[in-house]
Design an enzyme around this catalytic site. Structure first.
Site, PDB file in Angstrom:
ATOM      1  N   ASN A 198       2.323  -1.567  -8.846  1.00  0.00           N
ATOM      2  CA  ASN A 198       3.227  -0.534  -9.345  1.00  0.00           C
ATOM      3  C   ASN A 198       3.055   0.720  -8.496  1.00  0.00           C
ATOM      4  O   ASN A 198       2.207   0.783  -7.605  1.00  0.00           O
ATOM      5  CB  ASN A 198       3.005  -0.267 -10.839  1.00  0.00           C
ATOM      6  CG  ASN A 198       1.608   0.260 -11.157  1.00  0.00           C
ATOM      7  OD1 ASN A 198       1.025   1.029 -10.393  1.00  0.00           O
ATOM      8  ND2 ASN A 198       1.057  -0.158 -12.286  1.00  0.00           N
ATOM      9  N   ARG A 199       3.844   1.717  -8.766  1.00  0.00           N
ATOM     10  CA  ARG A 199       3.866   2.924  -7.939  1.00  0.00           C
ATOM     11  C   ARG A 199       2.510   3.609  -7.894  1.00  0.00           C
ATOM     12  O   ARG A 199       2.032   3.992  -6.815  1.00  0.00           O
ATOM     13  CB  ARG A 199       4.930   3.881  -8.495  1.00  0.00           C
ATOM     14  CG  ARG A 199       5.139   5.149  -7.697  1.00  0.00           C
ATOM     15  CD  ARG A 199       6.353   5.887  -8.234  1.00  0.00           C
ATOM     16  NE  ARG A 199       6.280   6.081  -9.681  1.00  0.00           N
ATOM     17  CZ  ARG A 199       7.312   6.456 -10.440  1.00  0.00           C
ATOM     18  NH1 ARG A 199       8.493   6.657  -9.890  1.00  0.00           N
ATOM     19  NH2 ARG A 199       7.168   6.616 -11.737  1.00  0.00           N
ATOM     20  N   ALA A 200       1.855   3.757  -9.050  1.00  0.00           N
ATOM     21  CA  ALA A 200       0.561   4.442  -9.092  1.00  0.00           C
ATOM     22  C   ALA A 200      -0.499   3.651  -8.336  1.00  0.00           C
ATOM     23  O   ALA A 200      -1.313   4.225  -7.597  1.00  0.00           O
ATOM     24  CB  ALA A 200       0.129   4.657 -10.538  1.00  0.00           C
ATOM     25  N   GLU A 201      -0.486   2.330  -8.489  1.00  0.00           N
ATOM     26  CA  GLU A 201      -1.479   1.492  -7.811  1.00  0.00           C
ATOM     27  C   GLU A 201      -1.312   1.558  -6.293  1.00  0.00           C
ATOM     28  O   GLU A 201      -2.297   1.671  -5.557  1.00  0.00           O
ATOM     29  CB  GLU A 201      -1.340   0.044  -8.293  1.00  0.00           C
ATOM     30  CG  GLU A 201      -1.783  -0.175  -9.732  1.00  0.00           C
ATOM     31  CD  GLU A 201      -1.361  -1.516 -10.280  1.00  0.00           C
ATOM     32  OE1 GLU A 201      -1.939  -1.951 -11.298  1.00  0.00           O
ATOM     33  OE2 GLU A 201      -0.437  -2.148  -9.714  1.00  0.00           O
ATOM     34  N   ASP A 266       3.232  -8.187 -16.244  1.00  0.00           N
ATOM     35  CA  ASP A 266       3.047  -9.626 -16.423  1.00  0.00           C
ATOM     36  C   ASP A 266       4.391 -10.348 -16.389  1.00  0.00           C
ATOM     37  O   ASP A 266       4.535 -11.405 -15.782  1.00  0.00           O
ATOM     38  CB  ASP A 266       2.362  -9.924 -17.764  1.00  0.00           C
ATOM     39  CG  ASP A 266       0.969  -9.333 -17.865  1.00  0.00           C
ATOM     40  OD1 ASP A 266       0.365  -9.042 -16.813  1.00  0.00           O
ATOM     41  OD2 ASP A 266       0.488  -9.162 -18.995  1.00  0.00           O
TER      42      ASP A 266
END
Length: 312
Positions: A198-201, A266
């Site tokens: 995701n964007r934060a990761e 998921d």
């Protein structure tokens, strides 16, 4: 125009092997009628307890409810939570190869719900002091032959310390490898087909970006460095962007109403893996994964979709 979704008959022949950290998602539902006299916190009178599959087990459930053949490979402890997980997997008809390790605790995420809102989450987990899946590499090698796609669901709980070896085994067997990543060190995912941060990761790994051009440069350099075929970046309200072979494809977010984002990742990777197993190109599979995400976040808690919901 939305690409055609494979028929239920086609999906029923798709076989996906899910490997990763499983957990039990436990919900305590109650009523809030007063504030505690002991501290400025609400008192929740618990009325109902609910258990759901979490982590890699929820990925497997998403594949099962969409109609695919799925096998789950993971490790659990020898405790009450492991028994509940085993029961839930059986109830949903999911084929699971669960190793039992008396020296580890099965992960439990307990959510206290009051007034239809999550008020508190309590995590019961202890990272194992050893590689819990090392003893199951033989199982992994055997299972590879009977599946079309391998999906690694990494929740950073210590269960995938041997993932580089597993990726190598899968690629040598000619199987596409999809990974839902975790942590700061993505070098361990080198050689995978697709990863879905995701964007934060992704920001934690490559740093921030100030334009779409800069993001594309970072993503392409990242894929080249790790030998990835593609990177699918999930971007919350900005939808999703697929980077592959110098091409960039984006789709806008489709959620009309967001109730809970728990487990949305998921659903995304499960849908993507399933449609790749069915033979759809990544760009078309992304459209359906994005549509699935928009549907599942409208549900409360860890959830999955049926084929009928996705195709409606």
């Amino acid at each position: 125009m939305k690409p055609l979704l494979p028929s239920p008959e086609h999906i029923a022949h798709c076989r996906i092997l899910v490997v990763g950290d499983v957990m039990l998602d436990r919900y305590w539902h109650g009523e809030v009628t007063r504030i505690s006299p002991e501290a400025p916190v609400p008192v929740v009178h618990i009325r109902r307890e609910e258990n759901r599959l979490g982590g890699a087990a929820n990925v497997a459930l998403n594949l099962k409810t969409l109609g695919a053949q799925v096998t789950l490979l993971s490790m659990v402890g020898q405790d009450e939570a492991a028994e509940r997980l085993h029961e839930l997997l059986q109830q949903h008809g999911i084929c699971a190869e669960l190793g039992r390790d008396p020296d580890m605790d099965t992960i439990v995420k307990l959510r206290v719900i009051g007034r239809a809102q999550q008020m508190l989450r309590i995590d019961f987990e202890k990272e194992p002091d050893h590689e819990v899946l090392a003893s199951m590499l033989g199982h992994f090698s055997t299972l590879l032959q009977g599946h079309d796609v391998v999906l690694f669901s990494d929740y950073g709980k210590g269960g995938l310390a041997h993932i580089p070896q597993m990726i190598d085994m899968a690629r040598r067997a000619g199987k596409p490898v999809l990974i839902d990543p975790k942590g700061h060190d993505y070098s361990r995912y080198a050689g995978a087909t697709v990863i879905t941060p995701n964007r934060a990761e992704f920001t934690q790994v490559v740093g921030s970006w100030h334009s779409e051009e800069q993001l594309q440069h970072k993503a392409e350099a990242f894929c080249q460095q790790l030998g990835l075929q593609a990177l699918l970046l999930t971007r919350s309200e900005e939808g999703m962007t697929l980077f592959q072979a110098g091409q960039v494809h984006s789709v806008p977010a489709q959620a009309r109403e967001v109730a809970d984002v728990t487990g949305a990742g998921d659903t995304v990777i499960a849908t993507l893996a399933l449609l790749l197993a069915c033979g759809l190109p990544l760009e078309q599979a992304m459209h359906w994964a994005n549509h699935a995400a928009g549907l599942v976040v409208a549900k409360f808690g860890t959830a999955s979709l049926s084929y009928e919901e996705l195709s409606a």
